[in-house]
Design an enzyme around this catalytic site. Sequence first.
Site, PDB file in Angstrom:
ATOM      1  N   CYS A 119       0.820  -1.225   0.000  1.00  0.00           N
ATOM      2  CA  CYS A 119       0.000   0.000   0.000  1.00  0.00           C
ATOM      3  C   CYS A 119       0.849   1.267   0.000  1.00  0.00           C
ATOM      4  O   CYS A 119       0.351   2.349  -0.297  1.00  0.00           O
ATOM      5  CB  CYS A 119      -0.920   0.007   1.214  1.00  0.00           C
ATOM      6  SG  CYS A 119      -1.903  -1.481   1.300  1.00  0.00           S
ATOM      7  N   HIS A 261      -3.903   6.521   0.910  1.00  0.00           N
ATOM      8  CA  HIS A 261      -4.224   5.164   0.468  1.00  0.00           C
ATOM      9  C   HIS A 261      -5.677   4.871   0.840  1.00  0.00           C
ATOM     10  O   HIS A 261      -6.208   5.413   1.807  1.00  0.00           O
ATOM     11  CB  HIS A 261      -3.272   4.174   1.145  1.00  0.00           C
ATOM     12  CG  HIS A 261      -3.646   2.756   0.872  1.00  0.00           C
ATOM     13  ND1 HIS A 261      -3.846   2.292  -0.392  1.00  0.00           N
ATOM     14  CD2 HIS A 261      -3.888   1.713   1.715  1.00  0.00           C
ATOM     15  CE1 HIS A 261      -4.199   1.013  -0.326  1.00  0.00           C
ATOM     16  NE2 HIS A 261      -4.227   0.641   0.940  1.00  0.00           N
ATOM     17  N   ASN A 291     -10.081  -1.551  -1.979  1.00  0.00           N
ATOM     18  CA  ASN A 291      -8.654  -1.324  -1.743  1.00  0.00           C
ATOM     19  C   ASN A 291      -7.862  -1.966  -2.879  1.00  0.00           C
ATOM     20  O   ASN A 291      -7.894  -3.182  -3.048  1.00  0.00           O
ATOM     21  CB  ASN A 291      -8.311  -1.970  -0.390  1.00  0.00           C
ATOM     22  CG  ASN A 291      -6.858  -1.818   0.008  1.00  0.00           C
ATOM     23  OD1 ASN A 291      -6.010  -1.453  -0.798  1.00  0.00           O
ATOM     24  ND2 ASN A 291      -6.565  -2.122   1.261  1.00  0.00           N
TER      25      ASN A 291
HETATM   26  O1  UT7 Z   1      -4.548  -1.934   2.844  1.00  0.00           O
HETATM   27  C1  UT7 Z   1      -3.594  -2.329   3.719  1.00  0.00           C
HETATM   28  C2  UT7 Z   1      -3.885  -2.357   5.098  1.00  0.00           C
HETATM   29  N1  UT7 Z   1      -5.128  -2.919   5.497  1.00  0.00           N
HETATM   30  C3  UT7 Z   1      -5.929  -2.198   6.238  1.00  0.00           C
HETATM   31  O2  UT7 Z   1      -5.657  -1.053   6.486  1.00  0.00           O
HETATM   32  C4  UT7 Z   1      -7.167  -2.863   6.808  1.00  0.00           C
HETATM   33  C5  UT7 Z   1      -7.474  -2.301   8.155  1.00  0.00           C
HETATM   34  N2  UT7 Z   1      -8.552  -2.986   8.836  1.00  0.00           N
HETATM   35  C6  UT7 Z   1      -9.848  -2.875   8.456  1.00  0.00           C
HETATM   36  O3  UT7 Z   1     -10.152  -2.231   7.477  1.00  0.00           O
HETATM   37  C7  UT7 Z   1     -10.898  -3.524   9.321  1.00  0.00           C
HETATM   38  O4  UT7 Z   1     -10.277  -4.066  10.462  1.00  0.00           O
HETATM   39  C8  UT7 Z   1     -11.728  -4.645   8.610  1.00  0.00           C
HETATM   40  C9  UT7 Z   1     -12.630  -4.025   7.583  1.00  0.00           C
HETATM   41  C10 UT7 Z   1     -10.803  -5.657   7.967  1.00  0.00           C
HETATM   42  C11 UT7 Z   1     -12.599  -5.363   9.628  1.00  0.00           C
HETATM   43  O5  UT7 Z   1     -13.427  -4.418  10.285  1.00  0.00           O
HETATM   44  P1  UT7 Z   1     -13.513  -4.410  11.882  1.00  0.00           P
HETATM   45  O6  UT7 Z   1     -14.487  -3.349  12.214  1.00  0.00           O
HETATM   46  O7  UT7 Z   1     -12.116  -4.256  12.402  1.00  0.00           O
HETATM   47  O8  UT7 Z   1     -14.127  -5.806  12.195  1.00  0.00           O
HETATM   48  P2  UT7 Z   1     -13.501  -6.983  13.089  1.00  0.00           P
HETATM   49  O9  UT7 Z   1     -12.367  -7.639  12.414  1.00  0.00           O
HETATM   50  O10 UT7 Z   1     -13.313  -6.462  14.475  1.00  0.00           O
HETATM   51  O11 UT7 Z   1     -14.707  -8.004  13.097  1.00  0.00           O
HETATM   52  C12 UT7 Z   1     -15.985  -7.659  13.670  1.00  0.00           C
HETATM   53  C13 UT7 Z   1     -16.956  -8.790  13.367  1.00  0.00           C
HETATM   54  C14 UT7 Z   1     -16.394 -10.171  13.698  1.00  0.00           C
HETATM   55  O12 UT7 Z   1     -17.437 -10.955  14.207  1.00  0.00           O
HETATM   56  P3  UT7 Z   1     -17.599 -11.159  15.800  1.00  0.00           P
HETATM   57  O13 UT7 Z   1     -16.324 -11.777  16.248  1.00  0.00           O
HETATM   58  O14 UT7 Z   1     -17.821  -9.793  16.361  1.00  0.00           O
HETATM   59  O15 UT7 Z   1     -18.799 -12.057  15.898  1.00  0.00           O
HETATM   60  C15 UT7 Z   1     -15.995 -10.723  12.352  1.00  0.00           C
HETATM   61  O16 UT7 Z   1     -16.005 -12.121  12.286  1.00  0.00           O
HETATM   62  O17 UT7 Z   1     -17.280  -8.817  11.980  1.00  0.00           O
HETATM   63  C16 UT7 Z   1     -17.061 -10.139  11.468  1.00  0.00           C
HETATM   64  N3  UT7 Z   1     -16.672 -10.026  10.053  1.00  0.00           N
HETATM   65  C17 UT7 Z   1     -17.568  -9.915   9.067  1.00  0.00           C
HETATM   66  N4  UT7 Z   1     -18.918  -9.903   9.064  1.00  0.00           N
HETATM   67  C18 UT7 Z   1     -19.538  -9.778   7.876  1.00  0.00           C
HETATM   68  C19 UT7 Z   1     -15.431  -9.973   9.527  1.00  0.00           C
HETATM   69  N5  UT7 Z   1     -15.501  -9.835   8.202  1.00  0.00           N
HETATM   70  C20 UT7 Z   1     -16.811  -9.798   7.876  1.00  0.00           C
HETATM   71  C21 UT7 Z   1     -17.525  -9.671   6.665  1.00  0.00           C
HETATM   72  N6  UT7 Z   1     -18.870  -9.660   6.708  1.00  0.00           N
HETATM   73  N7  UT7 Z   1     -16.891  -9.532   5.480  1.00  0.00           N
END
Ligand code: UT7
Length: 335
Positions: A119, A261, A291
């Site tokens: 990135c 980014h 992304n």
């Molecule tokens: O580009 C290079 C660098 N990358 C980044 O900068 C990415 C940075 N991180 C993010 O953008 C976010 O952390 C994500 C979009 C990847 C995830 O969002 P989040 O708000 O951090 O969610 P989380 O990982 O804390 O997960 C929350 C919940 C979990 O369920 P439980 O444990 O609360 O029951 C996940 O299993 O959301 C669930 N989950 C989903 N639900 C529906 C994870 N992915 C999905 C999905 N659809 N695609």
Amino acid sequence: MDYYNRKMLLKSTGRYIAPWLVKNDDLAQWMDTSDEWIRQRTGIEQRYWVPEDGDIGASDLGLEASKIALERAGWSPEDIDLIIFGTLSPDMHFPGSGCLLQHKLGLDTTPALDIRQQCSAFLYGLTTADAFIRSGHANRILFVGAEVHSPALVKADRGRDVTVIFGDGAGAACLEGVETDEPVGVISSVLHSQGEFARSLMMPLPASRITEEDVREGRHDAYMDGRNIFKTAVRKLPEVANEALEKAGLSIDDIDIIIPHQANLRINQAVQKSMNIPDGKMYNNIHRYGNMTAASIPVALDEAIEEKLVDKGSTVLFLGLGAGLTWGGVIYRHF
Ligand code: UT7
């Protein structure tokens, strides 16, 4: 020869996005996710992927973006002194996609350099190009950031946190050395990496160190500790922005537009809030493309130029953080 007054001009840009429109609802057919979750957590509404026949690689998308940038610059491929190609999803494990692009452009022995800063590729690429130009090693450089993520994304529940985020596309920029006393071109650049956190965002295979267990466990899938990367980005991006501003002797008020980014809309909103940046100064297009890693910043730049948000005299702050970890900030004044 005295290269002291040589500055790097962003002569032109181009973009090419993969042809297959994939909406959030389409993804919900393959995995347990929803349009609502994806929009709320990331700001993404859709992304574009290459067709599934496996025939399109990063160099192909890069070629299309390059053709547009070259035409706008009035350059023929023979005018290029160096190609810098940023990708984490190369056509082949080796050789680099830069060499493939070099051949596809019909070139004979023009040097091509692949960089793997994910990135942050545009930030590292721009800084590398600036150094080549200022030192007189090259005067006309083609930078390409291109990604074909989709074939390697897991289209099932176990990959949903990664798969819903990524799109395929390419951005290109023609960069040229120009003699001028004016304070233009790259005004400051600050780059960082921290291998300590390499495992928070990685794809372990293919690799030179490979065990039977690696293959059995399918370690060719991308792994991302999203929550930690998110928190790190929200902390590090304002930090590095301030470092770049300080190095340039500028304040955030001197910046006309920030092109960050596009990893997550909420990251960019948090950076905007913590730095007190007014609406309209932060460019976001993640809702359209998701992304696109190395392609995100150059595609956003191409759009910002088209929308006249970047024009002659504009001071632009580029920001990004991703796998490596790598991150950085570059301040560029257009001329
Ligand atoms: O580009 C290079 C660098 N990358 C980044 O900068 C990415 C940075 N991180 C993010 O953008 C976010 O952390 C994500 C979009 C990847 C995830 O969002 P989040 O708000 O951090 O969610 P989380 O990982 O804390 O997960 C929350 C919940 C979990 O369920 P439980 O444990 O609360 O029951 C996940 O299993 O959301 C669930 N989950 C989903 N639900 C529906 C994870 N992915 C999905 C999905 N659809 N695609």
